[in-house]
Enzyme design. Structure first.
Site, PDB file in Angstrom:
ATOM      1  N   ARG A  98       0.820 -14.922  -0.813  1.00  0.00           N
ATOM      2  CA  ARG A  98       0.063 -13.665  -0.703  1.00  0.00           C
ATOM      3  C   ARG A  98      -1.277 -13.758  -0.692  1.00  0.00           C
ATOM      4  O   ARG A  98      -1.814 -14.429  -1.987  1.00  0.00           O
ATOM      5  CB  ARG A  98       0.686 -12.575  -1.720  1.00  0.00           C
ATOM      6  CG  ARG A  98      -0.224 -11.453  -1.492  1.00  0.00           C
ATOM      7  CD  ARG A  98       0.415 -10.037  -1.789  1.00  0.00           C
ATOM      8  NE  ARG A  98      -0.579  -9.251  -1.872  1.00  0.00           N
ATOM      9  CZ  ARG A  98      -0.462  -7.960  -2.180  1.00  0.00           C
ATOM     10  NH1 ARG A  98       0.796  -7.755  -2.950  1.00  0.00           N
ATOM     11  NH2 ARG A  98      -1.228  -7.045  -2.352  1.00  0.00           N
ATOM     12  N   ARG A 108       0.076  -7.579   4.579  1.00  0.00           N
ATOM     13  CA  ARG A 108       0.601  -8.393   3.373  1.00  0.00           C
ATOM     14  C   ARG A 108       1.753  -9.180   3.712  1.00  0.00           C
ATOM     15  O   ARG A 108       2.767  -8.572   4.212  1.00  0.00           O
ATOM     16  CB  ARG A 108       0.671  -7.851   2.249  1.00  0.00           C
ATOM     17  CG  ARG A 108       1.586  -6.666   1.965  1.00  0.00           C
ATOM     18  CD  ARG A 108       1.321  -5.166   2.324  1.00  0.00           C
ATOM     19  NE  ARG A 108      -0.017  -4.875   1.940  1.00  0.00           N
ATOM     20  CZ  ARG A 108      -0.615  -4.347   0.815  1.00  0.00           C
ATOM     21  NH1 ARG A 108       0.297  -4.410  -0.193  1.00  0.00           N
ATOM     22  NH2 ARG A 108      -1.474  -4.113   0.881  1.00  0.00           N
ATOM     23  N   ASP A 111       4.750  -7.796  -0.742  1.00  0.00           N
ATOM     24  CA  ASP A 111       4.044  -6.877  -1.900  1.00  0.00           C
ATOM     25  C   ASP A 111       5.003  -6.289  -2.677  1.00  0.00           C
ATOM     26  O   ASP A 111       6.152  -5.931  -2.059  1.00  0.00           O
ATOM     27  CB  ASP A 111       3.396  -5.655  -0.830  1.00  0.00           C
ATOM     28  CG  ASP A 111       2.751  -4.755  -2.153  1.00  0.00           C
ATOM     29  OD1 ASP A 111       2.247  -5.133  -3.156  1.00  0.00           O
ATOM     30  OD2 ASP A 111       2.720  -3.508  -1.673  1.00  0.00           O
ATOM     31  N   ASP A 113       6.265  -3.953  -5.711  1.00  0.00           N
ATOM     32  CA  ASP A 113       5.662  -2.993  -6.612  1.00  0.00           C
ATOM     33  C   ASP A 113       6.948  -2.470  -7.552  1.00  0.00           C
ATOM     34  O   ASP A 113       8.057  -2.439  -7.093  1.00  0.00           O
ATOM     35  CB  ASP A 113       5.167  -1.589  -5.839  1.00  0.00           C
ATOM     36  CG  ASP A 113       3.986  -1.925  -5.042  1.00  0.00           C
ATOM     37  OD1 ASP A 113       3.225  -2.551  -5.430  1.00  0.00           O
ATOM     38  OD2 ASP A 113       3.898  -1.486  -3.888  1.00  0.00           O
TER      39      ASP A 113
HETATM   40  N1  A4P Z   1      -0.478  -1.844 -10.400  1.00  0.00           N
HETATM   41  C1  A4P Z   1      -0.260  -0.477 -11.298  1.00  0.00           C
HETATM   42  N2  A4P Z   1       0.761   0.019 -11.098  1.00  0.00           N
HETATM   43  C2  A4P Z   1       1.594  -0.791 -10.524  1.00  0.00           C
HETATM   44  C3  A4P Z   1       3.200  -0.791 -10.291  1.00  0.00           C
HETATM   45  N3  A4P Z   1       3.813   0.112 -10.683  1.00  0.00           N
HETATM   46  N4  A4P Z   1       3.519  -1.842  -9.542  1.00  0.00           N
HETATM   47  C4  A4P Z   1      -1.641  -2.761 -10.233  1.00  0.00           C
HETATM   48  C5  A4P Z   1       2.839  -2.832  -9.150  1.00  0.00           C
HETATM   49  N5  A4P Z   1       1.372  -3.132  -9.447  1.00  0.00           N
HETATM   50  C6  A4P Z   1       0.729  -2.216  -9.982  1.00  0.00           C
HETATM   51  O1  A4P Z   1      -1.579  -4.233  -6.761  1.00  0.00           O
HETATM   52  C7  A4P Z   1      -3.116  -3.863  -7.115  1.00  0.00           C
HETATM   53  C8  A4P Z   1      -2.816  -3.509  -8.656  1.00  0.00           C
HETATM   54  O2  A4P Z   1      -1.945  -2.454  -9.014  1.00  0.00           O
HETATM   55  C9  A4P Z   1      -1.846  -4.671  -9.333  1.00  0.00           C
HETATM   56  O3  A4P Z   1      -2.937  -5.681  -9.829  1.00  0.00           O
HETATM   57  C10 A4P Z   1      -1.461  -4.061 -10.776  1.00  0.00           C
HETATM   58  O4  A4P Z   1      -2.304  -4.323 -11.906  1.00  0.00           O
HETATM   59  P1  A4P Z   1      -1.474  -5.026  -5.483  1.00  0.00           P
HETATM   60  O5  A4P Z   1      -0.185  -5.311  -5.262  1.00  0.00           O
HETATM   61  O6  A4P Z   1      -2.232  -6.517  -5.834  1.00  0.00           O
HETATM   62  O7  A4P Z   1      -2.285  -4.394  -4.584  1.00  0.00           O
HETATM   63  P2  A4P Z   1      -2.017  -3.400  -3.158  1.00  0.00           P
HETATM   64  O8  A4P Z   1      -0.466  -3.658  -2.876  1.00  0.00           O
HETATM   65  O9  A4P Z   1      -2.777  -4.059  -1.872  1.00  0.00           O
HETATM   66  O10 A4P Z   1      -2.376  -1.932  -3.380  1.00  0.00           O
HETATM   67  P3  A4P Z   1      -1.627  -0.877  -3.442  1.00  0.00           P
HETATM   68  O11 A4P Z   1      -2.245   0.142  -3.682  1.00  0.00           O
HETATM   69  O12 A4P Z   1      -0.527  -1.206  -4.524  1.00  0.00           O
HETATM   70  O13 A4P Z   1      -0.922  -0.828  -2.154  1.00  0.00           O
HETATM   71  P4  A4P Z   1       0.590  -0.221  -1.903  1.00  0.00           P
HETATM   72  O14 A4P Z   1       0.181   1.190  -2.638  1.00  0.00           O
HETATM   73  O15 A4P Z   1       1.528  -0.976  -2.460  1.00  0.00           O
HETATM   74  O16 A4P Z   1       0.375   0.027  -0.097  1.00  0.00           O
HETATM   75  N6  A4P Z   1       3.655   1.113   4.893  1.00  0.00           N
HETATM   76  C11 A4P Z   1       4.862   0.900   4.861  1.00  0.00           C
HETATM   77  N7  A4P Z   1       5.612   1.576   5.830  1.00  0.00           N
HETATM   78  N8  A4P Z   1       5.455   0.011   3.948  1.00  0.00           N
HETATM   79  C12 A4P Z   1       4.730  -0.373   2.823  1.00  0.00           C
HETATM   80  O17 A4P Z   1       5.426  -1.249   2.353  1.00  0.00           O
HETATM   81  N9  A4P Z   1       2.610  -0.866   1.711  1.00  0.00           N
HETATM   82  C13 A4P Z   1       1.304  -0.488   1.666  1.00  0.00           C
HETATM   83  C14 A4P Z   1       0.667  -0.907   0.518  1.00  0.00           C
HETATM   84  C15 A4P Z   1       0.764   0.474   2.613  1.00  0.00           C
HETATM   85  N10 A4P Z   1       1.382   0.793   3.727  1.00  0.00           N
HETATM   86  C16 A4P Z   1       2.796   0.746   3.816  1.00  0.00           C
HETATM   87  C17 A4P Z   1       3.271  -0.315   2.923  1.00  0.00           C
HETATM   88 MG    MG Z   2       1.381  -3.648  -4.655  1.00  0.00          MG
END
Ligand code: A4P
Ligand code: MG
Length: 188
Positions: A98, A108, A111, A113
């Site tokens: 990643r 990505r 990912d 979460d």
């Molecule tokens: N962090 C804080 N809380 C958490 C948690 N509960 N789980 C911090 C994981 N990480 C958490 O994460 C950024 C920082 O969030 C971590 O360093 C951790 O300290 P990351 O995975 O590096 O960044 P990211 O995933 O790019 O950002 P973000 O805001 O987490 O993105 P999202 O919210 O995960 O959205 N559409 C569909 N249909 N399906 C998807 O899966 N995913 C996204 C990503 C957008 N659109 C999507 C989907």
């Molecule tokens: Mg994430």
């Protein structure tokens, strides 16, 4: 130790066994490979009561101009802290190549979460549990319901089955289950 707003007393090693729920998402090919390799790595790390939801193909959240995602959830029982779990999932993401880009919500390979850790509520700078946006994302809630139809969000105190009904149309990603036996082969 610096004092942080709302630091949870539960984010420590001896917090006891509870079921954790993780969400996996990928929108770079080969999506199935990234999902499966992540599931295998998580299972290897913590096989205790490991379960996998159905896998769904979903539209990009909030109508972003991206390729479709594969999404699923896994659950397992563990006593590790939230921070230890976060380190492990980042390691698995890194091992699968990643790339961390500056763009929020960028494409990505994988990912992972943390959605829930039992009924724990964690608010520390690096970690928010339940996931800050879980109630608004059908691509989290739909596979969560495969794993536990009666799960109650410890922050909102609402059933996930009620939360999914409340998602406005413009935020929906219309999860469609895909036929695969491979992704679920680790189920008990
Ligand atoms: N962090 C804080 N809380 C958490 C948690 N509960 N789980 C911090 C994981 N990480 C958490 O994460 C950024 C920082 O969030 C971590 O360093 C951790 O300290 P990351 O995975 O590096 O960044 P990211 O995933 O790019 O950002 P973000 O805001 O987490 O993105 P999202 O919210 O995960 O959205 N559409 C569909 N249909 N399906 C998807 O899966 N995913 C996204 C990503 C957008 N659109 C999507 C989907
Ligand atoms: Mg994430």
């Amino acid at each position: 130790m610096p004092k942080t707003k709302g630091t949870s007393q539960k984010d420590k090693r001896d917090s006891g066994l509870r079921t954790v729920y993780l969400a996996l998402g990928s929108n770079i090919p080969p999506r199935k490979y990234y999902m499966l390799e992540s599931i295998k790595a998580l299972h290897k790390w913590n096989p205790d009561r490991f379960r996998v939801s159905k896998c769904y193909v979903t539209r990009p959240y909030m109508g972003l101009d991206q390729a479709a995602y594969f999404n699923c959830c896994v659950s397992f029982q563990t006593g590790v802290s939230g921070i230890e779990l976060l380190h492990t999932i980042k390691q698995i993401e890194d091992n699968l190549g990643r790339k961390r880009e500056a763009v929020k919500w960028g494409v990505r390979s994988i990912d992972i979460d943390i959605l829930f850790m039992g009924s724990d509520i964690i608010d520390i700078p690096d970690l928010t549990v339940p996931h800050y946006d879980v109630s608004n994302r059908d691509f989290f809630l739909m596979p969560m319901l495969d794993l536990d139809k009666t799960f109650v969000n410890p922050r909102t105190k609402m059933l996930l089955s009620e939360e999914i009904e409340k998602i406005p149309q413009n935020s929906r990603t219309y999860p469609k289950a895909i036929r695969t036996t491979k992704l679920c082969e680790l189920n008990n």
